[in-house]
Design an enzyme around this catalytic site. Structure first.
Site, PDB file in Angstrom:
ATOM      1  N   SER A 156     -34.859  27.763 -31.747  1.00 50.72           N
ATOM      2  CA  SER A 156     -35.653  26.553 -31.684  1.00 50.72           C
ATOM      3  C   SER A 156     -35.883  26.212 -30.230  1.00 50.72           C
ATOM      4  O   SER A 156     -35.327  26.837 -29.339  1.00 50.72           O
ATOM      5  CB  SER A 156     -34.930  25.396 -32.375  1.00 50.72           C
ATOM      6  OG  SER A 156     -33.869  24.955 -31.544  1.00 50.72           O
ATOM      7  N   LYS A 157     -36.696  25.216 -30.027  1.00 52.16           N
ATOM      8  CA  LYS A 157     -36.998  24.842 -28.654  1.00 52.16           C
ATOM      9  C   LYS A 157     -35.768  24.341 -27.911  1.00 52.16           C
ATOM     10  O   LYS A 157     -35.750  24.270 -26.702  1.00 52.16           O
ATOM     11  CB  LYS A 157     -38.077  23.767 -28.645  1.00 52.16           C
ATOM     12  CG  LYS A 157     -39.384  24.352 -29.131  1.00 52.16           C
ATOM     13  CD  LYS A 157     -40.582  23.571 -28.737  1.00 52.16           C
ATOM     14  CE  LYS A 157     -41.821  24.411 -29.000  1.00 52.16           C
ATOM     15  NZ  LYS A 157     -43.027  23.678 -29.170  1.00 52.16           N
ATOM     16  N   ARG A 158     -34.767  23.984 -28.666  1.00 49.38           N
ATOM     17  CA  ARG A 158     -33.573  23.463 -28.020  1.00 49.38           C
ATOM     18  C   ARG A 158     -32.698  24.574 -27.468  1.00 49.38           C
ATOM     19  O   ARG A 158     -31.917  24.361 -26.565  1.00 49.38           O
ATOM     20  CB  ARG A 158     -32.775  22.635 -29.019  1.00 49.38           C
ATOM     21  CG  ARG A 158     -33.601  21.519 -29.631  1.00 49.38           C
ATOM     22  CD  ARG A 158     -32.730  20.589 -30.419  1.00 49.38           C
ATOM     23  NE  ARG A 158     -31.553  20.221 -29.630  1.00 49.38           N
ATOM     24  CZ  ARG A 158     -30.624  19.395 -30.078  1.00 49.38           C
ATOM     25  NH1 ARG A 158     -30.731  18.877 -31.263  1.00 49.38           N
ATOM     26  NH2 ARG A 158     -29.581  19.095 -29.329  1.00 49.38           N
ATOM     27  N   THR A 207     -44.971  21.033 -26.175  1.00 52.64           N
ATOM     28  CA  THR A 207     -43.917  20.034 -26.336  1.00 52.64           C
ATOM     29  C   THR A 207     -42.596  20.543 -25.789  1.00 52.64           C
ATOM     30  O   THR A 207     -41.581  19.879 -25.915  1.00 52.64           O
ATOM     31  CB  THR A 207     -43.734  19.677 -27.820  1.00 52.64           C
ATOM     32  OG1 THR A 207     -43.538  20.890 -28.548  1.00 52.64           O
ATOM     33  CG2 THR A 207     -44.943  18.968 -28.350  1.00 52.64           C
TER      34      THR A 207
END
Length: 472
Positions: free
Chosen positions: A253-255, A13
């Site tokens: 986080s992925k952000r 994702t």
RNA sequence: GCUCCCAUCGUCUAGAGGCCCAGGACACAGCCCUCUCAAGGCUGGUACGGGGGUUCGAAUCCCCCUGGGAGCGCCA
């Protein structure tokens, strides 16, 4: 420990961040150090989100780092498939067994109803848990709702009054009471399997023995334990790693894109540097000095994994990057900087790498040195200008003369200039460096001279000697 | 709100009652080496979050507080 089987189970994702990567690495090392197997499983059960490109990129990044998997995408075996989106039949079978055994039941509650219930509980100071509305529906009531066209989800029935305990690989003994859990959804109304469910089931089906994962999964572990127990399957040993904190002290986080593996790769970090850094984050088993990638597994000790969250620190990563660059051989060094100086031919690339390669932290610094050797000087630094001015035109006139008679031999040029000007030490070498490179620091001067295009070398000396019509 | 987790230099950490007025590594500062940078060598400063206990003795055990984090989803 006999032949552990570990896995990394990313969901495609987004890009992998360093926290994910460290989890992957520890699992990889745990398997490798004991001669076990490392699996890669793609958790794409929520089909809508991931893209094929994202998945492909993830595999490429992982391979680049050197985390090769024994089974997984591109290396299927009898325990696969290794993509959850291809495992529906397996999940269906488990759902059926659970329903047959009365361990799971259809739930017709709507999202709105659940939301209201959750809010009410929260407002009353209660932990939000499924109220059990559909738990005791009889066959007739269920049939009626289905006739109404309502699509049920499937919930796992958690019996109250139980204590679920396990021994965490890094945190030690853990105990949870089942009353805190509530019946949880294992299959969505649209038929898609839920994470808790397929994650645990797949681990069991794939005979994974050790699961090292982020601490965010700790309090979910009892659900998975209950699930596997209901299915009569063996459970892996779980170990929960503390989260990795970013610059702001918040979990990665992925952000947080700057800490993504992909970006670091793009920036020119070397895999071995990343590996050496990651090995020491939240892990005290590594020795102080450099560890070669092949020696990584034996430097990993599960019992030396810490319980406190660790911060990502770029300065320390940079240290390992320097180490890694210094250990690159000539060929690897050239290959590393090549993309940044793509216009250079193989000979010049090799020269550049040999002369300046080990002075670089990143390939992006290479073009400037390519300019020094083969083209235009980068902007001259103020300190360099100062050194040139202090030496004066006579100094460079002598240097030019020396060069014309001796060629690009630093020792001979230096000797001649020294007798002519009386300059020695830094006052002798620094002006030369400054005039020829525009910088006051850099690689050794002698090889630099030998590698430099002769006409450039001459022109730069001449310009400082004040000869008319000649420019840098 | 409820449940759970964590807490040593700026950072990664050693430390499982006396070996610790706390050790190493990275970073930082100074010195040496050196044409410069890097490397290498030497030196230096900086830490047990706070408060109570237990003990002859606590960074280490217990309690409270504070701070940080996670989980409680028809997200993964």
């Amino acid at each position: 420990m006999t032949s552990p089987v570990t896995r990394f189970a990313p969901s495609p994702t987004g890009r992998l961040h360093l926290g994910n990567v460290r989890t992957a690495l520890f699992n990889y090392l745990l398997a490798r150090r004991e001669g076990g197997r490392f699996l890669l499983r793609i958790e794409d059960s929520d089909r809508a989100r991931g893209g094929e490109e994202l998945l492909e990129a993830l595999l490429v990044d992982l391979r680049w780092l050197g985390l090769d998997w024994d089974a997984g995408p591109g290396a299927e075996d009898e325990r696969g498939p290794y993509r959850q989106s291809d495992r529906d039949a397996l999940y269906a079978e488990a759902y059926a067994r659970l329903e047959r055994g009365g361990r799971a039941y259809p739930c017709f509650c709507s999202a709105l109803e659940l939301e209201v219930s959750r809010k009410t509980q929260l407002a009353a100071g209660q932990p939000p848990r499924y109220a059990g509305t559909c738990r005791d529906l009889d066959a007739e009531a269920r049939a009626a709702r289905i006739r109404d066209g309502r699509q049920p989800s499937l919930r796992f029935l958690v019996e109250s009054g139980q204590t679920v305990s396990f021994n965490d690989l890094v945190r030690g003994p853990q105990a949870f009471v089942s009353d805190d859990l509530g019946d949880f959804v294992i299959r969505r109304a649209d038929g898609a399997p839920m994470f808790f469910f397929c994650n645990a089931l797949d681990d069991a089906l794939m005979r994974v023995t050790h699961v090292l994962r982020g601490e965010d999964h700790l309090s979910n572990t009892p659900r998975q334990l209950l699930l596997l127990e209901a299915l009569g399957m063996s459970v892996p040993a779980y170990g929960h790693l503390p989260l990795l904190l970013g610059r702001e002290g918040r979990p990665l986080s992925k952000r947080e894109d700057s800490a993504s593996l992909h970006q670091m790769r793009q920036a020119g970090f070397l895999p071995a540097a990343l590996l050496n850094y990651l090995l020491r984050l939240g892990h005290a088993g590594a020795p102080d000095g450099w560890v070669e990638p092949v020696d990584l597994p034996s430097a990993f000790h599960l019992d030396k994994v810490g319980r406190a969250p660790a911060h990502f620190d770029e300065a320390q990563l940079l240290h390992w990057q320097r180490e890694a660059v210094n250990r690159l051989n000539a060929v690897a060094l050239a290959a590393w900087i090549a993309p940044a100086v793509a216009e250079l031919g193989p000979d010049r690339l090799a020269t550049l790498a040999a002369v300046a390669g080990r002075n670089l932290n990143f390939p992006t610094e290479a073009p400037d040195w390519a300019g020094v050797l083969f083209g235009e000087l980068p902007p001259v630094q103020p300190e360099a200008t100062l050194a040139i001015q202090e030496a004066g035109p006579a100094f460079f006139a002598a240097a030019l003369e020396a060069y014309d008679s001796e060629g690009p031999d630093l020792a001979k040029i230096a000797a001649l200039v020294r007798t002519r000007t009386g300059c020695k030490g830094a006052r002798l070498y620094m002006p030369l460096r400054a005039a020829l490179t525009g910088l006051t620091h850099g690689p050794e001067l002698a090889p630099l001279l030998r590698a430099m295009e002769p006409h450039l070398l001459r022109r730069r000396l001449a310009a400082q000697a004040g000869h008319a019509g000649e420019t840098v």
